[in-house]
Design an enzyme around this catalytic site. Structure first.
Site, short mmCIF file in Angstrom:
data_model
loop_
_atom_site.label_atom_id
_atom_site.label_comp_id
_atom_site.label_asym_id
_atom_site.label_seq_id
_atom_site.Cartn_x
_atom_site.Cartn_y
_atom_site.Cartn_z
N GLY A 1 0.80 -1.23 0.00
CA GLY A 1 0.00 0.00 0.00
C GLY A 1 0.83 1.27 0.00
CB CYS A 2 4.24 2.14 0.78
SG CYS A 2 3.88 2.20 2.54
CD GLN A 3 3.95 7.46 -5.22
OE1 GLN A 3 3.53 8.19 -4.33
NE2 GLN A 3 4.24 7.91 -6.42
#
Length: 143
Positions: free
Chosen positions: A50-52
């Site tokens: 969920g982290c870019q």
């Protein structure tokens, strides 16, 4: 120091900066001070979903406390990791589960991060809470 005392300390540190560019610079500085993870810990197992940018969060359970280590390949995110670890590392699972991380809102991070970074921050916090739940169950079984 309690989790809340550390959060208040962080809020005070950020309050000296009026300009968000200065706050970003401070975040980058905090990230630069964060010790790099061992390359063997930079695996998919520890990668936050969920982290870019890429963020790794590793935990160990030592003497009833969770010790976190982390790193990111993005400078601002690495600063966010440093702040989170400062608040939650070396804490019992109960401390983590029973305290809200209010400093994120108080210093204005949510409003000044891009939506993808904000989602990544929430993913990191969620993973920290999941580790706390898991270690809490382990410690309850051990008693």
């Amino acid at each position: 120091m309690t989790i809340n005392e550390i959060q208040k300390e962080i809020i005070e540190e950020f309050s000296v900066y009026d300009d968000w560019m200065d706050k970003y610079s401070y975040l980058i500085e905090l990230g630069n001070d964060l010790k790099d993870l061992d390359p063997k810990d930079k695996t998919d197992q520890f990668l936050i979903k969920g982290c870019q940018s890429r963020v790794w969060l590793v935990s160990d359970f030592v003497d009833g406390k969770i010790v976190f280590r982390g790193e990111s390949d993005a400078v601002i995110v690495k600063g966010l990791v440093a702040l989170l670890l400062r608040v939650v590392s070396n804490r019992t699972p109960e401390e983590i589960l029973n305290n809200e991380l209010f400093f994120v809102d108080e210093i204005g991070l949510k409003q000044h991060l891009s939506p993808t970074r904000s989602n990544g921050l929430l993913s990191m916090i969620k993973q920290i809470k999941l580790y706390a739940v898991a270690y809490n169950r382990i410690s309850e079984k051990g008693e």
